[in-house]
Scaffold this motif. Structure first.
Motif, PDB file in Angstrom:
ATOM      1  N   GLY A 145      68.852  67.774  28.335  1.00 12.54           N
ATOM      2  CA  GLY A 145      69.083  67.662  26.904  1.00 12.54           C
ATOM      3  C   GLY A 145      69.625  68.874  26.169  1.00 12.54           C
ATOM      4  O   GLY A 145      70.137  68.747  25.065  1.00 12.54           O
ATOM      5  N   ALA A 148      74.459  68.921  26.197  1.00 14.10           N
ATOM      6  CA  ALA A 148      74.923  67.534  26.102  1.00 14.10           C
ATOM      7  C   ALA A 148      76.354  67.385  26.613  1.00 14.10           C
ATOM      8  O   ALA A 148      76.719  66.343  27.140  1.00 14.10           O
ATOM      9  CB  ALA A 148      74.809  67.045  24.669  1.00 14.10           C
ATOM     10  N   ASP A 149      77.157  68.412  26.439  1.00 16.30           N
ATOM     11  CA  ASP A 149      78.518  68.405  26.979  1.00 16.30           C
ATOM     12  C   ASP A 149      78.641  69.539  27.981  1.00 16.30           C
ATOM     13  O   ASP A 149      78.294  70.676  27.686  1.00 16.30           O
ATOM     14  CB  ASP A 149      79.545  68.607  25.856  1.00 16.30           C
ATOM     15  CG  ASP A 149      79.649  67.387  24.943  1.00 16.30           C
ATOM     16  OD1 ASP A 149      80.167  66.360  25.423  1.00 16.30           O
ATOM     17  OD2 ASP A 149      79.196  67.459  23.795  1.00 16.30           O
ATOM     18  N   LEU A 180      74.311  63.204  40.072  1.00 14.45           N
ATOM     19  CA  LEU A 180      74.090  61.891  39.471  1.00 14.45           C
ATOM     20  C   LEU A 180      75.443  61.266  39.152  1.00 14.45           C
ATOM     21  O   LEU A 180      76.272  61.876  38.480  1.00 14.45           O
ATOM     22  CB  LEU A 180      73.242  62.007  38.196  1.00 14.45           C
ATOM     23  CG  LEU A 180      72.771  60.672  37.589  1.00 14.45           C
ATOM     24  CD1 LEU A 180      71.905  59.893  38.556  1.00 14.45           C
ATOM     25  CD2 LEU A 180      72.012  60.902  36.279  1.00 14.45           C
ATOM     26  N   ASN A 181      75.648  60.054  39.649  1.00 14.86           N
ATOM     27  CA  ASN A 181      76.954  59.430  39.498  1.00 14.86           C
ATOM     28  C   ASN A 181      76.811  57.909  39.478  1.00 14.86           C
ATOM     29  O   ASN A 181      75.700  57.385  39.547  1.00 14.86           O
ATOM     30  CB  ASN A 181      77.879  59.899  40.630  1.00 14.86           C
ATOM     31  CG  ASN A 181      79.341  59.901  40.213  1.00 14.86           C
ATOM     32  OD1 ASN A 181      79.752  59.154  39.321  1.00 14.86           O
ATOM     33  ND2 ASN A 181      80.138  60.741  40.847  1.00 14.86           N
ATOM     34  N   ALA A 193      82.115  64.139  36.622  1.00 19.57           N
ATOM     35  CA  ALA A 193      81.524  63.968  37.959  1.00 19.57           C
ATOM     36  C   ALA A 193      82.595  64.119  39.044  1.00 19.57           C
ATOM     37  O   ALA A 193      82.356  64.736  40.089  1.00 19.57           O
ATOM     38  CB  ALA A 193      80.838  62.611  38.070  1.00 19.57           C
ATOM     39  N   GLU A 228      74.829  66.223  33.339  1.00 17.83           N
ATOM     40  CA  GLU A 228      74.864  66.840  32.010  1.00 17.83           C
ATOM     41  C   GLU A 228      73.626  66.377  31.229  1.00 17.83           C
ATOM     42  O   GLU A 228      72.962  65.408  31.606  1.00 17.83           O
ATOM     43  CB  GLU A 228      76.162  66.532  31.257  1.00 17.83           C
ATOM     44  CG  GLU A 228      76.881  65.250  31.576  1.00 17.83           C
ATOM     45  CD  GLU A 228      76.107  64.024  31.181  1.00 17.83           C
ATOM     46  OE1 GLU A 228      75.427  64.064  30.146  1.00 17.83           O
ATOM     47  OE2 GLU A 228      76.201  63.015  31.922  1.00 17.83           O
ATOM     48  N   GLY A 229      73.362  67.074  30.120  1.00 20.26           N
ATOM     49  CA  GLY A 229      72.116  66.851  29.413  1.00 20.26           C
ATOM     50  C   GLY A 229      72.037  65.559  28.629  1.00 20.26           C
ATOM     51  O   GLY A 229      70.948  65.141  28.225  1.00 20.26           O
ATOM     52  N   PHE A 230      73.172  64.888  28.427  1.00 20.81           N
ATOM     53  CA  PHE A 230      73.132  63.619  27.706  1.00 20.81           C
ATOM     54  C   PHE A 230      72.480  62.549  28.581  1.00 20.81           C
ATOM     55  O   PHE A 230      71.449  61.975  28.237  1.00 20.81           O
ATOM     56  CB  PHE A 230      74.544  63.195  27.282  1.00 20.81           C
ATOM     57  CG  PHE A 230      74.561  62.000  26.369  1.00 20.81           C
ATOM     58  CD1 PHE A 230      74.493  62.164  24.991  1.00 20.81           C
ATOM     59  CD2 PHE A 230      74.647  60.715  26.876  1.00 20.81           C
ATOM     60  CE1 PHE A 230      74.498  61.064  24.134  1.00 20.81           C
ATOM     61  CE2 PHE A 230      74.648  59.608  26.036  1.00 20.81           C
ATOM     62  CZ  PHE A 230      74.581  59.782  24.664  1.00 20.81           C
ATOM     63  N   THR A 231      73.084  62.336  29.734  1.00 27.33           N
ATOM     64  CA  THR A 231      72.534  61.334  30.654  1.00 27.33           C
ATOM     65  C   THR A 231      71.121  61.720  31.084  1.00 27.33           C
ATOM     66  O   THR A 231      70.224  60.869  31.140  1.00 27.33           O
ATOM     67  CB  THR A 231      73.440  61.190  31.892  1.00 27.33           C
ATOM     68  OG1 THR A 231      74.781  60.988  31.462  1.00 27.33           O
ATOM     69  CG2 THR A 231      73.015  60.016  32.745  1.00 27.33           C
ATOM     70  N   ASN A 233      68.842  63.380  29.511  1.00 29.00           N
ATOM     71  CA  ASN A 233      67.857  63.133  28.462  1.00 29.00           C
ATOM     72  C   ASN A 233      67.546  61.648  28.333  1.00 29.00           C
ATOM     73  O   ASN A 233      66.393  61.258  28.129  1.00 29.00           O
ATOM     74  CB  ASN A 233      68.378  63.686  27.129  1.00 29.00           C
ATOM     75  CG  ASN A 233      67.347  63.587  26.025  1.00 29.00           C
ATOM     76  OD1 ASN A 233      67.271  62.589  25.337  1.00 29.00           O
ATOM     77  ND2 ASN A 233      66.523  64.615  25.880  1.00 29.00           N
ATOM     78  N   VAL A 234      68.580  60.817  28.473  1.00 23.04           N
ATOM     79  CA  VAL A 234      68.364  59.365  28.416  1.00 23.04           C
ATOM     80  C   VAL A 234      67.461  58.932  29.574  1.00 23.04           C
ATOM     81  O   VAL A 234      66.514  58.162  29.388  1.00 23.04           O
ATOM     82  CB  VAL A 234      69.713  58.600  28.440  1.00 23.04           C
ATOM     83  CG1 VAL A 234      69.487  57.112  28.645  1.00 23.04           C
ATOM     84  CG2 VAL A 234      70.490  58.851  27.152  1.00 23.04           C
ATOM     85  N   VAL A 235      67.732  59.464  30.764  1.00 23.01           N
ATOM     86  CA  VAL A 235      66.914  59.133  31.940  1.00 23.01           C
ATOM     87  C   VAL A 235      65.466  59.560  31.708  1.00 23.01           C
ATOM     88  O   VAL A 235      64.523  58.787  31.953  1.00 23.01           O
ATOM     89  CB  VAL A 235      67.471  59.824  33.206  1.00 23.01           C
ATOM     90  CG1 VAL A 235      66.464  59.770  34.354  1.00 23.01           C
ATOM     91  CG2 VAL A 235      68.792  59.187  33.625  1.00 23.01           C
TER      92      VAL A 235
ATOM     93  N   ILE B 182      70.749  61.202  22.126  1.00 24.38           N
ATOM     94  CA  ILE B 182      69.629  62.045  22.567  1.00 24.38           C
ATOM     95  C   ILE B 182      68.916  62.670  21.371  1.00 24.38           C
ATOM     96  O   ILE B 182      68.355  63.757  21.453  1.00 24.38           O
ATOM     97  CB  ILE B 182      70.091  63.121  23.566  1.00 24.38           C
ATOM     98  CG1 ILE B 182      71.127  64.055  22.938  1.00 24.38           C
ATOM     99  CG2 ILE B 182      70.700  62.464  24.788  1.00 24.38           C
ATOM    100  CD1 ILE B 182      71.451  65.258  23.826  1.00 24.38           C
ATOM    101  N   PHE B 230      79.208  55.494  31.976  1.00 28.34           N
ATOM    102  CA  PHE B 230      78.510  56.376  32.919  1.00 28.34           C
ATOM    103  C   PHE B 230      77.008  56.298  32.676  1.00 28.34           C
ATOM    104  O   PHE B 230      76.245  55.908  33.555  1.00 28.34           O
ATOM    105  CB  PHE B 230      79.015  57.820  32.779  1.00 28.34           C
ATOM    106  CG  PHE B 230      78.485  58.751  33.836  1.00 28.34           C
ATOM    107  CD1 PHE B 230      79.161  58.912  35.042  1.00 28.34           C
ATOM    108  CD2 PHE B 230      77.307  59.457  33.646  1.00 28.34           C
ATOM    109  CE1 PHE B 230      78.671  59.761  36.030  1.00 28.34           C
ATOM    110  CE2 PHE B 230      76.802  60.304  34.628  1.00 28.34           C
ATOM    111  CZ  PHE B 230      77.492  60.462  35.815  1.00 28.34           C
TER     112      PHE B 230
END
Lengths: 317, 317
Positions: A145, A148-149, A180-181, A193, A228-231, A233-235, B182, B230
């Protein structure tokens, strides 16, 4: 070994922080001396009630408080007597060997980056989460998180940082690192990725095993999963929500209990030059106690030295 | 109403496809006439065994097969007598009102885009997944993998497409649309989410309720959750893996059973000019039957007309 703890950070501070200190001191026999940073007036009665061994801690008074929603940079600048500012001051001057806070995450990040600095060669610090696995040996996911980019090089650095943390603090020998892909084969995924895969593949500092997918998060396909921190954080938040669902559905299961992320306490800020741990705002006694244990492990394992050596090697190599 | 079904697609075709046809015909009393596209030699004995009402289906012979790992564009070009190529041919010529296949996903996407075309104004087609919710009324997440890199305008279009699908096919009145992010506040997130938020906010075609987080995926915070493919794919595969964990842990729960994504059958390809449904490779009888039901609903609800009107309105407005 001296570990600093912000007693004023988190939704249930200082009461739960004091309980956490008691839990740690009562259950762990070590030479750790705790430096408790907080409002003396608030702490004194709580500490007296807790009946702690007074030789094992000392209190450093803080007269200001950084709220959970304050602007991080502004708050740190304007409140030098806050527990977070004092904590970083002590850490910077080697008065403590690690600093822990469940307070304002942004202020913790700003303090970590600007007061104790990044390790030479590290572009961005990163935060992570434990991934509960059925084999009992937890995995690690990062970033979750703060970033994020990201650029491909950032992800490669997260992989190195996570790999060293997994090896030296979590005790996983030669950790398998996965990207992670959204597909298994090289060439799959979004532009980030796709560009990151070859860099991870050619890195000699990690044991890269290729792409992993969402379904691999809680398997032992990889010990360290990079994104990256976006995915990420969602996970993390989705995994946390699964524990809430289990509780609501009254489902009791030894493995699913491990999705109670509160027990893990906090995340290290990897990439900065001293051990810093950020706790969840809702941290309770167990979380505080576990963060102290984590800080101790980070110091004892000399993780920071390993990271510094690793990044020097890359820069020279 | 004529619905075309690729009998040769999926890991367990054609046996499970035939079972799915039987399940549908035995359980649903409708005027649906099924057009079964597949190798007559393989199908004839299976269909005879199934003892179906012969007035409710017809068989269209296909002499070629597109494998699951073939290159989509190449395979479609070189195999005009494959079940997928024939299906799109029939759909294009209005011989069927919808086409379903659990075969090569890439070939299905290529066929959908190049043989039946995108709806005027739609930039990219999208695929989605059902999100099981405790209140019984499922949510929708899109995109889940076709569009790994997106622009803000793509996400806005997914929001409109998902909203119409949720309303007319899933039966959710005035669906709440959330942006997967996020943080809750406007301005949070990566560059894509930051740029998408104001566009969603100003769209008059959707009921935008702001950002939602990973923890909201299975809540009723939003009925339609929008993200790039993604993150969406990672979320979907992670949710699927939770069902596997439940099965392995022998946890039985009515709600958690809904994480058995196989039962949902497939995803519509939203944004193309005719109803197209792509099934999971592991589709079994129930999945095939459910995909036929879904195709029927897409035709009956006149979803495609609603989408076309909606995009014409945007272009003219």
């Amino acid at each position: 070994m001296r570990i600093g703890l912000d007693m004023m950070g988190g939704d249930y501070a200082p009461a739960e922080a004091v309980k956490g200190v008691k839990l740690f001191l009562d259950s762990v026999a070590t030479d750790v001396h705790l430096v408790l940073i907080g409002d003396e007036q608030a702490l004194t009665p709580l500490l007296a009630d807790a009946q702690l061994d007074q030789s094992r801690y000392s209190v450093v008074h803080s007269s200001q408080l950084i709220g959970m929603n304050e602007h991080p940079t502004k708050a740190l600048k304007e409140k030098p007597h806050s527990s977070i500012a004092i904590g970083f001051h002590l850490l910077h001057n080697k008065k403590i060997g690690a600093f822990i806070s469940a307070g304002n995450t942004g202020a913790m990040m700003v303090g970590a980056i600007y007061s104790i600095k990044l390790i030479d060669g590290v572009q961005r610090p990163t935060i992570s989460t434990i991934l509960p696995r059925e084999n009992g040996n937890p995995g690690l996911l990062l970033d979750v998180g703060i970033n994020a980019d990201c650029k491909p090089e950032n992800l490669v650095q997260f992989a190195v940082l996570g790999s060293l943390y997994s090896q030296y603090v979590m005790g996983t020998p030669n950790p398998k690192v996965g990207l992670l892909n959204i597909g298994e084969e090289e060439g799959k995924g979004n532009l980030l990725a796709q560009a990151t895969y070859p860099l991870l593949k050619e890195s000699r500092q990690i044991n890269f095993i290729g792409n992993v997918e969402g379904r691999d998060a809680f398997k032992d396909t990889a010990d360290v999963i990079v994104c990256e921190g976006f995915t990420g954080n969602v996970v993390l938040k989705m995994a946390e929500s699964f524990h809430d669902i289990m509780v609501r559905r009254n489902i009791k299961d030894e493995y699913m209990d491990k999705f109670d992320f509160e027990q893990y306490g906090g995340t290290p800020v990897l990439g900065v030059s001293e051990p810093v741990i950020i706790g969840h705002g809702i941290s309770g006694a167990r979380a505080f106690s576990n963060m102290i244990v984590l800080a101790q492990r980070m110091i004892e394992s000399k993780l920071l030295d390993k990271i510094k050596e690793s990044f020097v090697a890359v820069q020279e190599g």
